[in-house]
Every structure is written in C-alpha cells, then in structure tokens.
Scaffold this active site. Structure first.
Site, PDB file in Angstrom:
ATOM      1  N   ASP A 105      -3.849 -33.630   2.222  1.00 43.44           N
ATOM      2  CA  ASP A 105      -4.662 -32.605   2.885  1.00 43.44           C
ATOM      3  C   ASP A 105      -5.599 -32.838   4.154  1.00 43.44           C
ATOM      4  O   ASP A 105      -5.763 -34.011   4.187  1.00 43.44           O
ATOM      5  CB  ASP A 105      -5.701 -31.873   1.958  1.00 43.44           C
ATOM      6  CG  ASP A 105      -5.130 -31.367   0.615  1.00 43.44           C
ATOM      7  OD1 ASP A 105      -3.825 -31.170   0.781  1.00 43.44           O
ATOM      8  OD2 ASP A 105      -5.829 -31.225  -0.256  1.00 43.44           O
TER       9      ASP A 105
HETATM   10  N1  URA Z   1      -4.715 -34.084  -4.225  1.00 39.95           N
HETATM   11  C1  URA Z   1      -5.277 -33.040  -3.426  1.00 39.95           C
HETATM   12  O1  URA Z   1      -5.935 -32.001  -3.871  1.00 39.95           O
HETATM   13  N2  URA Z   1      -5.301 -33.238  -2.083  1.00 39.95           N
HETATM   14  C2  URA Z   1      -4.620 -34.501  -1.473  1.00 39.95           C
HETATM   15  O2  URA Z   1      -4.687 -34.520  -0.356  1.00 39.95           O
HETATM   16  C3  URA Z   1      -4.034 -35.250  -2.266  1.00 39.95           C
HETATM   17  C4  URA Z   1      -4.049 -35.028  -3.617  1.00 39.95           C
END
Ligand code: URA
Length: 242
Positions: A105
């Site tokens: 993310d």
């Molecule tokens: N899980 C998440 O919530 N975000 C990420 O970026 C990776 C794994």
C-alpha cells in the site's frame, strides 16, 4: 558488431555488488574473462564469454536483475501514477526496466522486490506458491493473547477467512505478523478485524530476504544466491498448508 557490455556492469547485474565494488574487483585482478585477467573497461558478451571471479564462474543470467527496495511511505507500488505521486520504479535504475513484484500500500513501508524476471515474479505472486512475508504493525492499543490467537487461527474478512498466520506481540502495540497470502490490505484488515487498527505498517521480510541496513528509499541488487533462495522458498504449496 556487438561490442558487449562493460564487465563491471555485467558483474553488478549478476549481483556481485555495486558497479564500484565490481570495478574494484577488476582492478584487484580478481576477474578473468576466458582465462585472461580482465582490465577495467573490458567489454564482454555474457552469453559466450566465460567470466570468473577468484577462479569461480559467475553465473550471469544475461539481462535479468532483481532489486530489493526499502519502500518509503507515500510512494506508490505501480509503474506510473495518474495522480503524479512518486513511484517505486523511479527509485531504482531506469535500465533495465523492472516492475514491482506484488504491491505494498502507498502508506506501507518496507521491503519490495522489483525485477524484469517474469518467471520469478510469477512464482512469487501466484497464490499457489506464495512465500512468507513478515510485517511489523504498530496498532492502536495492544492486542490481548486471545486476539493474537484469532490472528493465528484465521479471521473472517469480507473476502473470506484468512489462512493461519504467525502473530506475536513484540512490544506493547507492536505486532509481528507472518502471512503467505497476498490479499489486498490484508494485514490492515486483519488487525482492524480484531479491533486494533494499524497506524504504521512495515514489511520486514520476504521469504528468506530481510535487510535491516537498507534505509527507506535505498535498494540493492540481489545476488545469485539470494535469487536462488527466493526461488527455493517459492515452492508450490500443498493443499494441506493452504
Ligand atoms: N498488508 C497490508 O495491509 N498492506 C500492505 O501493504 C501489505 C500487506
């Protein structure tokens, strides 16, 4: 006539270190090409020339490169962003063109692989393989042992139950989670589901790869052994482990 690539570039692409480190190896006369000690600036054809460092053949995979990047918060994991935000691809060398293996993310920090090795990327992202990924999540409040057990046993998300995970409290409000699925925002949703939303999320390990020395925004080339260990970790999962 094809003049080949500079030796230090080929060595660096094979994961032996930065160009500078590889130049030093050549200057120190540790590198031979077809049995002759190589000089700096020498051009080689990795397909046909026999390149050795300290007498050991360099297993060059011509043109294939894999970077390990420590993604800073706020950088997007796609090749381009319509909103003009910085992308992970801009943080690594432009040539050869690489693409991120899976996603983090925008708000998530930590280790991300970028490669032009399609087979490796496929193996690492396909659900039927799936390597372990470790995250450090700073959460609101501090989960109880029972809530950690829920993370371990699987929690119900709107796209179904999560597979068993490893979960431990490393400090008050800091959860270490190891998962092998790659669902969208999975760690955030798992923590939310047990009532402890994530404030900060860092990926600290991808299969066998961790690197505490890489600072946010820094990257390095994986060496051949690391690529091999990743491939070995990305074995097909049996139905019993799913
Ligand atoms: N899980 C998440 O919530 N975000 C990420 O970026 C990776 C794994």
């Amino acid at each position: 006539m094809h003049e080949g690539d500079r030796l230090q570039k080929v060595l660096a692409a094979a994961g032996l270190g930065s160009r500078r480190v590889c130049e030093n190896m050549i200057e120190d006369e540790r590198v031979t090409v077809n049995g002759e000690v190589a000089v700096l600036g020498r051009r080689v054809d990795p397909e046909t020339d026999r390149i050795e460092v300290d007498g050991l053949r360099v297993p060059v995979r011509p043109g294939l490169v894999t970077y390990l990047l420590n993604k800073p918060r706020g950088v997007v994991s796609t090749a381009s962003d319509p909103q003009g935000r910085p992308t992970v691809v801009q943080l690594v060398p432009a040539e050869p063109r690489v693409f991120p293996v899976g996603r983090l993310d925008t708000d998530t920090e930590g280790l991300l692989l970028l490669t032009n090795d399609g087979d490796l990327a496929h193996r690492l992202t396909h659900p039927s393989f799936g390597v372990d990924k470790e995250y450090l999540a700073e959460v609101d409040g501090s989960p109880t042992p029972a809530q950690l057990r829920r993370l371990r046993e699987g929690v119900e998300l709107d796209d179904g139950m999560t597979a068993p995970a490893k979960a431990s409290l490393v400090a008050p409000g800091a959860v270490r989670l190891v998962i092998h699925e790659g669902r969208n925002r999975q760690v955030r949703r798992m923590c939310e589901a047990i009532g402890h939303p994530v404030r900060r999320l860092v990926r600290t390990r991808i299969g066998p790869l961790a690197d505490r020395r890489l600072k946010p925004g820094e990257w390095r080339v994986l060496d051949t052994d690391e690529v091999r260990s990743l491939e070995a970790a990305a074995l097909p999962r049996t139905t019993f482990e799913a």
